[in-house]
Motif scaffolding. Sequence first.
Motif, PDB file in Angstrom:
ATOM      1  N   HIS B  79      12.420 -21.134 -25.474  1.00  0.00           N
ATOM      2  CA  HIS B  79      12.406 -19.970 -24.590  1.00  0.00           C
ATOM      3  C   HIS B  79      11.117 -19.876 -23.786  1.00  0.00           C
ATOM      4  O   HIS B  79      10.612 -18.776 -23.541  1.00  0.00           O
ATOM      5  CB  HIS B  79      12.576 -18.687 -25.434  1.00  0.00           C
ATOM      6  CG  HIS B  79      13.713 -18.767 -26.390  1.00  0.00           C
ATOM      7  ND1 HIS B  79      15.023 -18.672 -25.986  1.00  0.00           N
ATOM      8  CD2 HIS B  79      13.747 -18.979 -27.727  1.00  0.00           C
ATOM      9  CE1 HIS B  79      15.814 -18.816 -27.049  1.00  0.00           C
ATOM     10  NE2 HIS B  79      15.064 -18.996 -28.114  1.00  0.00           N
ATOM     11  N   LEU B  80      10.576 -21.001 -23.378  1.00  0.00           N
ATOM     12  CA  LEU B  80       9.322 -20.983 -22.616  1.00  0.00           C
ATOM     13  C   LEU B  80       9.574 -20.502 -21.191  1.00  0.00           C
ATOM     14  O   LEU B  80      10.570 -20.866 -20.571  1.00  0.00           O
ATOM     15  CB  LEU B  80       8.692 -22.377 -22.596  1.00  0.00           C
ATOM     16  CG  LEU B  80       8.356 -22.958 -23.977  1.00  0.00           C
ATOM     17  CD1 LEU B  80       7.885 -24.396 -23.838  1.00  0.00           C
ATOM     18  CD2 LEU B  80       7.297 -22.116 -24.674  1.00  0.00           C
ATOM     19  N   GLY B  81       8.656 -19.691 -20.672  1.00  0.00           N
ATOM     20  CA  GLY B  81       8.769 -19.219 -19.294  1.00  0.00           C
ATOM     21  C   GLY B  81       8.100 -20.182 -18.330  1.00  0.00           C
ATOM     22  O   GLY B  81       7.560 -21.218 -18.724  1.00  0.00           O
ATOM     23  N   VAL B  82       8.155 -19.842 -17.057  1.00  0.00           N
ATOM     24  CA  VAL B  82       7.491 -20.634 -16.033  1.00  0.00           C
ATOM     25  C   VAL B  82       6.337 -19.801 -15.485  1.00  0.00           C
ATOM     26  O   VAL B  82       6.506 -18.613 -15.207  1.00  0.00           O
ATOM     27  CB  VAL B  82       8.457 -21.019 -14.888  1.00  0.00           C
ATOM     28  CG1 VAL B  82       7.701 -21.532 -13.681  1.00  0.00           C
ATOM     29  CG2 VAL B  82       9.452 -22.064 -15.370  1.00  0.00           C
ATOM     30  N   PRO B 100      10.354  -8.287 -13.981  1.00  0.00           N
ATOM     31  CA  PRO B 100      11.019  -8.693 -15.219  1.00  0.00           C
ATOM     32  C   PRO B 100      12.239  -9.548 -14.890  1.00  0.00           C
ATOM     33  O   PRO B 100      13.011  -9.230 -13.995  1.00  0.00           O
ATOM     34  CB  PRO B 100      11.438  -7.364 -15.848  1.00  0.00           C
ATOM     35  CG  PRO B 100      10.548  -6.335 -15.249  1.00  0.00           C
ATOM     36  CD  PRO B 100      10.176  -6.845 -13.883  1.00  0.00           C
ATOM     37  N   GLY B 101      12.411 -10.637 -15.597  1.00  0.00           N
ATOM     38  CA  GLY B 101      13.577 -11.485 -15.368  1.00  0.00           C
ATOM     39  C   GLY B 101      13.291 -12.657 -14.448  1.00  0.00           C
ATOM     40  O   GLY B 101      13.993 -13.662 -14.498  1.00  0.00           O
ATOM     41  N   MET B 102      12.277 -12.544 -13.575  1.00  0.00           N
ATOM     42  CA  MET B 102      12.029 -13.626 -12.630  1.00  0.00           C
ATOM     43  C   MET B 102      11.531 -14.886 -13.339  1.00  0.00           C
ATOM     44  O   MET B 102      11.878 -16.001 -12.969  1.00  0.00           O
ATOM     45  CB  MET B 102      10.992 -13.197 -11.579  1.00  0.00           C
ATOM     46  CG  MET B 102      11.487 -12.182 -10.599  1.00  0.00           C
ATOM     47  SD  MET B 102      12.911 -12.759  -9.631  1.00  0.00           S
ATOM     48  CE  MET B 102      12.066 -13.757  -8.377  1.00  0.00           C
ATOM     49  N   GLU B 103      10.678 -14.704 -14.367  1.00  0.00           N
ATOM     50  CA  GLU B 103      10.176 -15.885 -15.076  1.00  0.00           C
ATOM     51  C   GLU B 103      11.297 -16.578 -15.842  1.00  0.00           C
ATOM     52  O   GLU B 103      11.338 -17.801 -15.936  1.00  0.00           O
ATOM     53  CB  GLU B 103       9.043 -15.492 -16.032  1.00  0.00           C
ATOM     54  CG  GLU B 103       7.728 -15.384 -15.284  1.00  0.00           C
ATOM     55  CD  GLU B 103       6.814 -14.317 -15.845  1.00  0.00           C
ATOM     56  OE1 GLU B 103       7.230 -13.622 -16.785  1.00  0.00           O
ATOM     57  OE2 GLU B 103       5.695 -14.184 -15.331  1.00  0.00           O
ATOM     58  N   THR B 104      12.214 -15.773 -16.374  1.00  0.00           N
ATOM     59  CA  THR B 104      13.366 -16.335 -17.064  1.00  0.00           C
ATOM     60  C   THR B 104      14.240 -17.083 -16.065  1.00  0.00           C
ATOM     61  O   THR B 104      14.714 -18.193 -16.330  1.00  0.00           O
ATOM     62  CB  THR B 104      14.177 -15.192 -17.723  1.00  0.00           C
ATOM     63  OG1 THR B 104      13.273 -14.395 -18.473  1.00  0.00           O
ATOM     64  CG2 THR B 104      15.264 -15.736 -18.622  1.00  0.00           C
ATOM     65  N   MET B 105      14.440 -16.486 -14.874  1.00  0.00           N
ATOM     66  CA  MET B 105      15.268 -17.133 -13.859  1.00  0.00           C
ATOM     67  C   MET B 105      14.607 -18.440 -13.404  1.00  0.00           C
ATOM     68  O   MET B 105      15.269 -19.468 -13.259  1.00  0.00           O
ATOM     69  CB  MET B 105      15.443 -16.197 -12.667  1.00  0.00           C
ATOM     70  CG  MET B 105      16.621 -16.592 -11.793  1.00  0.00           C
ATOM     71  SD  MET B 105      16.800 -15.437 -10.408  1.00  0.00           S
ATOM     72  CE  MET B 105      15.631 -16.140  -9.233  1.00  0.00           C
ATOM     73  N   ALA B 106      13.304 -18.373 -13.208  1.00  0.00           N
ATOM     74  CA  ALA B 106      12.594 -19.585 -12.797  1.00  0.00           C
ATOM     75  C   ALA B 106      12.699 -20.655 -13.876  1.00  0.00           C
ATOM     76  O   ALA B 106      12.877 -21.842 -13.572  1.00  0.00           O
ATOM     77  CB  ALA B 106      11.122 -19.262 -12.524  1.00  0.00           C
ATOM     78  N   ALA B 107      12.616 -20.248 -15.141  1.00  0.00           N
ATOM     79  CA  ALA B 107      12.741 -21.210 -16.235  1.00  0.00           C
ATOM     80  C   ALA B 107      14.142 -21.812 -16.235  1.00  0.00           C
ATOM     81  O   ALA B 107      14.322 -23.024 -16.457  1.00  0.00           O
ATOM     82  CB  ALA B 107      12.447 -20.528 -17.573  1.00  0.00           C
TER      83      ALA B 107
END
Lengths: 178, 178, 178
Positions: B79-82, B100-107
Amino acid sequence: MFLANPETNPNPQPAPVPSPDASATPAPRRMAIICSHGGLDQIYPALILANGARQAGIEAMIFFTFWGLDAINDKKVDHLGVNMAGNPSSPMPTVLTGLPGMETMAAHMMGKKLTSLDIPGPREMLEMLDEMGCELYACELAMKFMDLEEKDLIPQVKGVLTVGDFYDMSEGAQILFT
Amino acid sequence: MFLANPETNPNPQPAPVPSPDASATPAPRRMAIICSHGGLDQIYPALILANGARQAGIEAMIFFTFWGLDAINDKKVDHLGVNMAGNPSSPMPTVLTGLPGMETMAAHMMGKKLTSLDIPGPREMLEMLDEMGCELYACELAMKFMDLEEKDLIPQVKGVLTVGDFYDMSEGAQILFT
Amino acid sequence: MFLANPETNPNPQPAPVPSPDASATPAPRRMAIICSHGGLDQIYPALILANGARQAGIEAMIFFTFWGLDAINDKKVDHLGVNMAGNPSSPMPTVLTGLPGMETMAAHMMGKKLTSLDIPGPREMLEMLDEMGCELYACELAMKFMDLEEKDLIPQVKGVLTVGDFYDMSEGAQILFT
């Protein structure tokens, strides 16, 4: 002026030529610099360390990878931002530095400061490094990752290397990951 | 496929075995890579450079410290982010990348891109590195700092090292801090 | 206590003295650490790696440049923030970590954690490194860029170096860019 460029310093100290009898002579000192970030403040350490190496007669190469490819991307090199999050001691809280336009403003201010110190912008700096004999390379894997082709890069880039090629060229070098 | 893995490349070039007479034979080339950041985009340079080293027959170790411990934390590795702030030239201003959510989307987008290039995810990549003979270690001091124990780490980690141990193991190596 | 300091370890293993006959004796091992970032979490790897080197009898120097100058800036060293964007796997989204006060709070929490591990704060850590024989230097070009003078630096800084000076001093060293 802090950085000697080929015009004002027409005869930078050349890197020593390796002797044909490698067993008798030590290999010339060599810096292999990996540039992996694309912020204006993030690429200058690589560029300045490469410049300093050539000035000192040390062989130098820069291997641009990941976000660092922005620095040799012909469409991006003149529009690099500043990574203000890299300086948490800045008087501006991150939430302000993140406002649209702030990175551009910071890049503008950094550009003015570089000019006042007679340090060229990134494109001119890369041209200067090329003229000084610093070899510029792009990482093949990162090129695929970013959907880039060689024609997207500035003409000073000597070629696209695999990681294996990079290891061949950096044997015996002092390697820096920036 | 850019990266050879043990299945498709069953015979990667082995690292040379050091001669018992060390005075006569140069020590084998060795990369000691310190991985100190935990973003998906931040750990891949370390993983890919270690992979490339082993493919080239170069000994390799990775020493995970500080945020880099996330990469070998069994609960976090998937679950690493970007770290989007690491790319200030991105068309998105930092304030947007911070939503919120953008780092998950980028990952997620980065994961899809890696898959399209046949590059495994971080857990599989670490398993592959272990099989290829790249040694994975955790930093003792950072483990205490993060309140982690060995049982929190992926099983491929060979051990927990002090900084002094790291220096013993990296004598003569090319050390990279990523 | 993880870090030996001069009080509890009055006799750290000294670095070997280079023999006058350099052709007969290998040069002593030397770490040349470049510290280019100014966050509390970003300077500790450099400080801890330098400390570990001296404990192991390895010569060590730190060259502070760009944002890293904050760490030896007498007015800033006691107020360094934490670069929370460097840890995208943190449970807090970047937008929250960017709120005014969050970096200060994170720095406070990190300071408490360091204290609980008997790791001194940055100023004391730098004093300790100086006493242990680790040489601290500032980058001349970055000083001009930041409008700093030597009187702005902590007294443990041994001097201001050009990039060329740095290359002279790091010949044969393992160089780390942090």
